[in-house]
Write a protein that holds these residues in place. Sequence first.
Motif, mmCIF file in Angstrom:
data_model
loop_
_atom_site.group_PDB
_atom_site.id
_atom_site.type_symbol
_atom_site.label_atom_id
_atom_site.label_comp_id
_atom_site.label_asym_id
_atom_site.label_seq_id
_atom_site.Cartn_x
_atom_site.Cartn_y
_atom_site.Cartn_z
ATOM 1 N N PRO A 1 0.748 -1.185 0.194
ATOM 2 C CA PRO A 1 -0.091 0.089 0.072
ATOM 3 C C PRO A 1 0.969 1.462 0.183
ATOM 4 O O PRO A 1 2.073 1.240 0.407
ATOM 5 C CB PRO A 1 -0.705 -0.031 1.337
ATOM 6 N N ASP B 1 1.371 3.788 2.128
ATOM 7 C CA ASP B 1 1.263 4.157 3.208
ATOM 8 C C ASP B 1 2.527 4.162 3.970
ATOM 9 O O ASP B 1 2.902 3.054 3.954
ATOM 10 C CB ASP B 1 0.201 3.380 4.113
ATOM 11 N N PHE C 1 3.342 1.396 6.524
ATOM 12 C CA PHE C 1 3.223 -0.086 6.365
ATOM 13 C C PHE C 1 4.565 -0.518 6.540
ATOM 14 O O PHE C 1 5.441 0.277 5.850
ATOM 15 C CB PHE C 1 2.724 -0.366 4.895
ATOM 16 N N SER D 1 -0.685 -8.723 5.695
ATOM 17 C CA SER D 1 -2.124 -8.298 5.062
ATOM 18 C C SER D 1 -2.555 -8.860 3.835
ATOM 19 O O SER D 1 -1.761 -9.495 3.092
ATOM 20 C CB SER D 1 -2.174 -6.738 5.041
ATOM 21 N N ASN E 1 -4.878 -2.178 -3.311
ATOM 22 C CA ASN E 1 -3.782 -2.582 -2.214
ATOM 23 C C ASN E 1 -3.986 -3.236 -1.185
ATOM 24 O O ASN E 1 -5.552 -2.998 -0.704
ATOM 25 C CB ASN E 1 -3.147 -1.024 -1.829
ATOM 26 N N GLY F 1 -4.401 -4.416 3.121
ATOM 27 C CA GLY F 1 -4.563 -3.527 4.361
ATOM 28 C C GLY F 1 -3.288 -3.212 5.221
ATOM 29 O O GLY F 1 -2.228 -3.727 4.816
ATOM 30 N N THR F 2 -3.679 -2.666 6.170
ATOM 31 C CA THR F 2 -2.414 -2.216 7.170
ATOM 32 C C THR F 2 -2.947 -2.801 8.522
ATOM 33 O O THR F 2 -3.805 -2.898 8.816
ATOM 34 C CB THR F 2 -1.978 -0.743 6.900
ATOM 35 N N CYS G 1 -5.760 -5.094 8.575
ATOM 36 C CA CYS G 1 -4.666 -5.816 7.571
ATOM 37 C C CYS G 1 -5.492 -6.361 6.477
ATOM 38 O O CYS G 1 -5.390 -7.396 6.084
ATOM 39 C CB CYS G 1 -4.016 -6.896 8.347
ATOM 40 N N SER H 1 -8.120 -5.248 2.881
ATOM 41 C CA SER H 1 -8.959 -4.781 1.953
ATOM 42 C C SER H 1 -9.732 -5.701 1.068
ATOM 43 O O SER H 1 -9.340 -6.854 0.801
ATOM 44 C CB SER H 1 -8.064 -3.938 0.810
ATOM 45 N N HIS I 1 -5.547 0.975 0.583
ATOM 46 C CA HIS I 1 -5.400 0.279 1.782
ATOM 47 C C HIS I 1 -6.638 0.344 2.909
ATOM 48 O O HIS I 1 -7.118 1.276 3.012
ATOM 49 C CB HIS I 1 -4.133 0.370 2.554
ATOM 50 N N ASP I 2 -7.122 -1.067 3.248
ATOM 51 C CA ASP I 2 -8.114 -1.090 4.164
ATOM 52 C C ASP I 2 -9.519 -0.466 3.964
ATOM 53 O O ASP I 2 -10.292 -0.351 4.762
ATOM 54 C CB ASP I 2 -7.497 -0.099 5.575
ATOM 55 N N GLY J 1 -7.485 5.622 1.918
ATOM 56 C CA GLY J 1 -7.248 4.554 2.720
ATOM 57 C C GLY J 1 -8.639 4.394 3.857
ATOM 58 O O GLY J 1 -9.335 5.449 4.068
#
Length: 261
Positions: free
Chosen positions: A68, A70, A73, A78, A95, A97-98, A103, A105, A121-122, A139
């Motif tokens: 992701p 981010d 991360f 994830s 992407n 998740g975090t 964790c 998506s 992400h997420d 996100g």
Amino acid sequence: MPNIHQTAVIEDGADIHPSAEIGPFCVVESGATIHEGAVLKSHVAVAGKTTIGKGTTVFPFASIGHAPQDLKFHGEDSEVIIGERCVIREHVTINPGTEGGGCLSKVGNDCLIMIGAHVAHDCLVGDNVILVNNATLGGHVIVEDFAIIGGLSAVHQFVRIGAHAMIGGASGVETDIIPFGSATGNRAVLAGLNLTGMKRRNFPREEIHALRNGYKQLFSHEGTFQERTVKLQQNFPESEVVRQVVDFINGESKRGFCQPS
């Protein structure tokens, strides 16, 4: 054996159903799962712990499951889960998740994600959602069932888009959109209700009338927004769609609610 083109790169540990099709120059990394009848057209890159559901088709140059965007991360375990019968068009990016978002998506069933759209992400995307060309989800965005995000629109992180909502093209959405809401503009404001979508999905006439009257009450100038929400539930106790709006408002919101201009 799965129908895998000779130019595709499949790492050890990838789980590919025998009926899946992997086209030319695709890359499927270890940990990915490709379910029954799924198709990767060509030049598709699938990384990490990614699941692509039954009957989903992914078009060329899509990137799914890569790290992701981010800075927080740090390679945590994830994943990305994509449901059944989705259509993911060219240059889409999804992407994983975090740690800060569970964790995960996730994209539900029967979604259409058009060219160049981005699911960060997420994000949690429901069933029958449409992301039009170059729509962008920041996100931690939640998009509920049957919502439509117009082309070139950008949704701020942590925003919730309610079920059956419609976001007009080239909109900047920084607050939550109620279920059945229609929003447009930069920054987006509520322009009314997605009545066309309700009619297409055969919502009963009485439910449409209840929601129209409830909308007028909710965004009147009498009392606070929360007081009007309480009255909304009291005044339309038999309406399922009004209850859905009330439940959405009573849910956790980190961005506040989009209002009419």
